[in-house]
Design an enzyme around this catalytic site. Structure first.
Site, mmCIF file in Angstrom:
data_model
loop_
_atom_site.group_PDB
_atom_site.id
_atom_site.type_symbol
_atom_site.label_atom_id
_atom_site.label_comp_id
_atom_site.label_asym_id
_atom_site.label_seq_id
_atom_site.Cartn_x
_atom_site.Cartn_y
_atom_site.Cartn_z
ATOM 1 N N SER A 102 0.802 -1.237 -0.144
ATOM 2 C CA SER A 102 0.114 0.078 -0.043
ATOM 3 C C SER A 102 0.932 1.077 -0.074
ATOM 4 O O SER A 102 0.518 2.211 -0.700
ATOM 5 C CB SER A 102 -1.072 -0.041 1.225
ATOM 6 N N ASP A 113 1.694 0.167 8.376
ATOM 7 C CA ASP A 113 2.970 -0.313 8.355
ATOM 8 C C ASP A 113 3.669 -0.060 7.089
ATOM 9 O O ASP A 113 3.018 0.341 5.771
ATOM 10 C CB ASP A 113 3.206 -1.654 8.880
ATOM 11 N N ASP A 115 5.846 -2.136 3.876
ATOM 12 C CA ASP A 115 6.482 -3.473 3.340
ATOM 13 C C ASP A 115 7.744 -3.056 2.466
ATOM 14 O O ASP A 115 7.810 -2.139 1.591
ATOM 15 C CB ASP A 115 5.435 -3.978 2.399
ATOM 16 N N ASP A 167 8.144 -4.248 7.698
ATOM 17 C CA ASP A 167 8.493 -5.735 7.429
ATOM 18 C C ASP A 167 9.564 -5.546 6.382
ATOM 19 O O ASP A 167 9.277 -5.074 5.239
ATOM 20 C CB ASP A 167 7.370 -6.463 7.143
ATOM 21 N N LYS A 228 -10.856 0.196 -0.790
ATOM 22 C CA LYS A 228 -10.222 -0.387 0.041
ATOM 23 C C LYS A 228 -11.019 -0.002 1.547
ATOM 24 O O LYS A 228 -11.331 -0.949 2.342
ATOM 25 C CB LYS A 228 -9.036 -0.114 0.328
ATOM 26 N N TYR A 237 -12.366 -7.598 3.559
ATOM 27 C CA TYR A 237 -10.948 -7.498 3.260
ATOM 28 C C TYR A 237 -10.122 -8.299 4.335
ATOM 29 O O TYR A 237 -9.861 -8.112 5.295
ATOM 30 C CB TYR A 237 -10.756 -6.086 3.573
#
Length: 739
Positions: A102, A113, A115, A167, A228, A237
């Protein structure tokens, strides 16, 4: 923060316009003034939900990623020096942090968060990443909650960097140096890489391809933010539970943008629902024609792979190796999502006609008013750390249970709510962390069956055995990690769920349900954050048709109501006299037979499960209360044939007298109003039989609490599962449907 509304008028004056996607566009129409006004209204409606990040927060993320990128370069230089590479190579060795998901798509929300992918040259090993780079991160004062998950399917380092969760995956390329302008979409980079590096690269490659395959990125982003939010508000979702995850929603929106290349967000949101409410699944959604790179990697291709032919809602990633991002979708979850698409189309039709506001699209329907019957799954562990591990495992397997239930001959729909909730403690004096999930059930209406038993224990037993076995095999299992299930009627949910979740809560009848006094000491204040989709809720919730995937999207930050073990036990042992309501008519079918077929997609007809399956209850009721019964109005379709196994009648079965209760009647009427189905009058009775039934009923809460002390527990108490588990059922719950 500015929100551009791009009209692309300049592009239309430069023929020929670039062609996007595998088909011609449906419309090249330019946006009108009304479309621009509607788009501006959409932006204003989205703002209170926190989907836009403030500029200050965005700059903070960029700064953090810059620091992380410098750490990677510094670490790779140190590794290069330790391996005695030439100085000329060390000076230009590079290394880089890429983002995906995202954040890379530009649709991340407040507090989301990041990625990230660490790309290193060929002389840096994966073992270096999980040792020396991990140690380097540990030395940074901004880094908290550092943990490595080296044995995961896609190995990852998780951390919190200056308050932002990140992450980090790792990929080693077959290059001597990593240039700053490296384009990860280049398929030749995949040559000679191990499978873990290919998996790690896949996220970035897919995200970058999506951004290159849409006509206008700003319009795509605003549309995706709206879709979303809508999906989260409507509880559809969740990739892990068989709905769609972020990348799948992004690809559906990208395909819509390709079909309407000049449209802006207000039009694109409407066209999204138009296209996918009418899409003939299982025809795949493709953003570009798959390309063969001769790298011999497995790709999604139903012509070659028989298993790919059984995917129900294929959405294919655009980067090689092409994969289906929705392989978890089941008959039930697809049915729920298609119905939601239809509801979304109806609402956006109203919005374009100025008969409704955008806020209506984001109203959260109430999952807990949709169905008359629910299965409640409970997972518990003695510590919070163990609960997080245990909940993660159980949640990853729930789709197996849903698939098993929906194959049951007498179940039309098994709809799991993606949100999990804190569960009341079984023993207020014992330290225990409990989480629960709720699955709504719709039973098929039957004909020519005077006394039909539906026993769900087999499905539940198979599911619990699978979870225990995997936990034991992965050496994760600890004593007192438990999983249990119970059958609950709609009007009993208030005894288990936090009050803020049950919007539009009606008066609840307590006849046949003996409740222990509420006790503050029984509160379980542990909150589940594992599948959190917490979204602000400025609009009021409304009720929609039963097939909507819905439920409160409000956060789980309120304590559960005080419910003692006695009340939990009684819920599962209470006589159930609620009619089933078949809600499948509105979706055009009741089972997998209604799935559209293609030339490469053979008809899919799951074999019927045995008609006897059982519900494993969390505790055994010593003295169940009396059994009430009730009337209902239902609709009877064609008779069901091909029964593989039937349950033996109860020894003490006797005809039940019909009893009409004012509360029950109002619930039946409400359920029919929710379903919007024909009201053909028949009489149905749904009884719950317990194998431990005794003649005497205990009337006082104190006596019920006393009886709990002598009650036995189910298979969830077994610390280790034998190789061939014997299904010993202490308290089976049979649903007997009488016409």
């Amino acid at each position: 923060m500015p929100f551009p509304v791009t009209t692309q008028g300049s592009q239309q004056t430069q023929p020929p316009q670039k062609h996007y996607g595998i088909t011609s566009p449906i419309s090249l129409a330019a946006p009108k003034e009304t479309d621009c006004l509607l788009t501006q209204k959409l932006i204003e409606t989205l703002k209170p939900f926190g989907v836009f990040e403030e500029e200050e927060e965005l700059q903070r993320r960029i700064l953090i990623l810059g620091k992380l990128n410098n750490l990677v370069k510094e670490w790779i230089r140190e590794i290069s020096e330790s391996k005695n590479l030439p100085q000329s190579v060390i000076e230009n060795v590079g290394g880089k942090i890429f983002t995906f998901g995202s954040y890379r798509l530009g649709v991340h929300t407040k507090g989301a968060d990041i990625d990230a992918l660490c790309v290193a040259p060929r002389h840096v090993d994966r073992s270096d990443f999980f040792t020396s780079f991990y140690d380097k991160l540990k030395l940074q004062e901004e880094v908290k909650d550092l943990r490595a998950v080296e044995e995961a399917f896609v190995p990852v380092i998780k951390l919190c960097f200056d308050g932002i969760e990140i992450d980090i995956l790792f990929a080693r390329l077959a290059l001597q140096t990593i240039p700053e302008d490296l384009d990860l979409r280049d398929d030749s980079l995949l040559k000679n890489l191990d499978i873990r590096c290919i998996r790690s690269l896949n996220g970035c490659r897919v995200t970058d391809e999506i951004l290159h395959l849409v006509p206008n990125i700003d319009n795509f982003r605003l549309t995706l933010r709206a879709i979303k939010l809508w999906a989260k508000r409507h509880n559809i979702y969740s990739n892990i539970l068989g709905f769609l995850g972020g990348v799948s929603w992004a690809m559906l929106v990208a395909r819509t943008c390709q079909l309407y290349p000049n449209a802006i967000a207000s039009t694109l949101v409407h066209k999204f629902f138009l296209v996918f409410s009418k899409w003939e699944w299982p025809n795949p959604v493709l953003l570009k024609q798959p390309e063969e790179c001769n790298l011999n990697l497995p790709v999604w291709d139903p012509r070659v792979n028989p298993s790919d032919r059984y995917h129900l809602m294929p959405i294919i990633t655009p980067a090689y190796p092409q994969q289906n991002s929705t392989y978890n979708v089941s008959v039930s979850t697809r049915m729920v999502m298609v119905e939601e698409f239809k509801q979304g189309l109806a609402i956006t039709d109203e919005i374009l006609l100025s008969k409704a506001e955008w806020s209506k699209l984001f109203e959260a329907p109430n999952f807990f008013q949709k169905y008359k019957h629910y299965i409640v799954l409970l997972a518990s562990a003695p510590t919070e750390k163990q609960r997080l591990e245990w909940v993660g495992l159980v949640e990853s397997k729930i789709r197996i249970l849903v698939g098993s239930l929906e194959k049951n001959e007498f179940i039309t729909l098994a709809h799991v709510n993606p949100q999990s909730f804190p569960a009341p403690k079984e023993n207020p004096d014992k330290e225990e962390f409990r989480t629960m999930w709720v699955i709504g059930l719709v039973f098929k209406k039957t004909e020519n069956s005077e006394n039909l038993s539906v026993d769900l224990t087999y499905d539940i037993q198979s599911f619990t055995d699978t979870v225990y076995r995997q936990a034991i095999n992965s050496k994760m299992f600890e004593v007192d990690m438990k999983i249990a299930a119970m059958h609950v009627k709609r009007k009993q949910l208030h005894q288990l769920l936090p009050s803020h979740v049950l919007q539009k809560k009606k008066k609840h009848s307590t006849e046949g349900v003996r409740l222990a006094p509420l006790n503050d000491s029984s509160l379980d204040l542990s909150m589940d954050s594992d599948n959190s989709m917490s979204v602000p809720s400025p609009t009021s919730a409304v009720r929609t048709s039963p097939l909507n995937s819905s439920g409160s999207s409000q956060g789980r930050n309120s304590p559960a109501p005080a419910v003692t073990a006695a009340s939990v036990t009684n819920i599962q042992a209470t006589e159930v006299s609620v009619p089933q309501v078949n809600s499948s008519e509105s979706s055009g079918g009741t089972s997998s037979e209604s799935i559209p077929q293609t030339a490469t997609q053979p008809a899919i007809s799951p074999p019927p499960k045995p008609t006897v399956s059982r519900v494993v209850s969390s505790t055994r009721l010593v003295n169940p209360p009396p059994r009430p019964s009730g009337n209902a109005a239902t609709k009877i379709p064609n008779p069901i044939v091909g029964v593989k196994r039937t349950s033996s009648p109860h020894k003490e079965e006797s005809p039940k007298k019909t009893k009409t209760e004012e509360d029950e009647t109002s619930e039946d009427a409400n359920c029919l109003a929710l379903s919007g189905h024909d009201k053909t009058e028949t009489k149905e009775q749904l009884d719950t039989e317990t194998s431990t039934a005794q003649s005497e009923t205990i009337h006082t809460a104190a006596a019920l609490l006393a009886s709990q002390k002598t009650s036995s527990t189910d298979l969830s108490d077994i610390p280790a599962l034998p190789a061939n588990p014997i299904p010993v059922i202490k308290n089976s719950i049979k649903l007997r449907l009488n016409r």
